[in-house]
Design an enzyme around this catalytic site. Structure first.
Site, PDB file in Angstrom:
ATOM      1  CD  GLU A  78       7.639  13.826  25.273  1.00  0.00           C
ATOM      2  OE1 GLU A  78       7.894  14.039  24.097  1.00  0.00           O
ATOM      3  OE2 GLU A  78       7.244  14.695  26.074  1.00  0.00           O
ATOM      4  CE1 TYR A  88       0.012   1.251  24.413  1.00  0.00           C
ATOM      5  CE2 TYR A  88       0.029   0.734  22.078  1.00  0.00           C
ATOM      6  CZ  TYR A  88       0.323   1.588  23.114  1.00  0.00           C
ATOM      7  OH  TYR A  88       0.955   2.789  22.839  1.00  0.00           O
TER       8      TYR A  88
END
Ligand code: BEZ
Length: 232
Positions: free
Chosen positions: A107, A17
């Site tokens: 992460e 996105y």
């Protein structure tokens, strides 16, 4: 007979996105425009290593769960529809295990791994996708920002992946290219403000030529952004 679980035949899709919309990850064999629901896209994630530096972090997008976002006081209104547009990439079958193993332990830059339902623009069946989200509990989550100050901040910031303003303007252009309804008010308003700031300060606003140039660069070199540079 023992079953070999090391080879997955399941499809593996990644939803972008942000920069992934115009900077595809490696090892993909399908790219589909579409949307997810239940989120709001905001430039509320500080970027210390791509569009800013640890001393002067830039701003990049994250997704905020809509139910949480509704509890906040945001100067930008919600989108009229409950859709966050972007692009889904299918990872080549031969690379899935390699990519998944890496993704599962990583992460990235304050972003964590989540899974969400993706709706292809052509109304073909929904797809389960992996998505990176900078959730409100990560150190780089900034929360609501004043739009004018945010546009000024983006205008001034830069990092190893380039000027922060290029990220914003590329996102605006890339979103416009996905579908007639894929524009995002938050992104467009910030881009409009940034162009005005740029004109007022004598800067040249960045148009389609620059995005074309950036797309070519990504096609032809190994330059990659947040996720793809590190994980794939
Ligand atoms: C993206 O969706 O484009 C993205 C999200 C988080 C980190 C990097 C890329």
């Amino acid at each position: 007979m023992a079953v070999d679980t090391s080879i997955s035949t399941e499809e593996f899709w990644l939803f972008g996105y942000g920069s992934l919309i115009w900077k595809p990850p490696p090892h993909f064999d399908q790219r589909i425009p579409g949307y997810v629901t239940g989120y709001v896209r905001r430039f509320w994630q500080a970027s210390q290593d791509h569009r800013g530096t640890p001393d002067k972090p830039g701003r990049v997008v994250t997704l905020i769960e809509r139910s949480f976002w509704e509890t906040l006081s945001d100067p930008h209104p919600s989108a009229s529809s409950d859709k966050v547009w972007g692009t889904a990439y299918r990872i080549e079958t031969a690379k899935v295990a390699e990519v998944k193993e890496y993704l599962d332990i990583r992460e990235i830059n304050g972003y964590t791994i989540h899974y969400t339902d993706f709706h292809p623009a052509d109304a073909s069946p929904m797809i389960k996708t992996l998505v990176y989200i900078g959730t409100p509990d990560n150190d780089q989550f900034m929360g609501p920002q004043d739009p004018e100050r945010l546009a000024e901040h983006i205008y001034r910031s830069k990092g190893p992946s380039g000027p922060n303003k290029d990220y914003l303007l590329s996102l605006e252009t890339a979103l416009d290219g996905l579908s007639p309804e894929s524009g995002d008010y938050h992104v467009k308003d910030l881009a409009d403000r940034l162009k005005k700031i740029s004109e007022a300060t004598g800067g040249v606003s960045r148009g389609k030529e620059a995005l074309d140039h950036e797309l070519k660069k990504v096609d032809s070199t190994d330059e990659q952004e947040e996720t793809e540079k590190r994980i794939l």
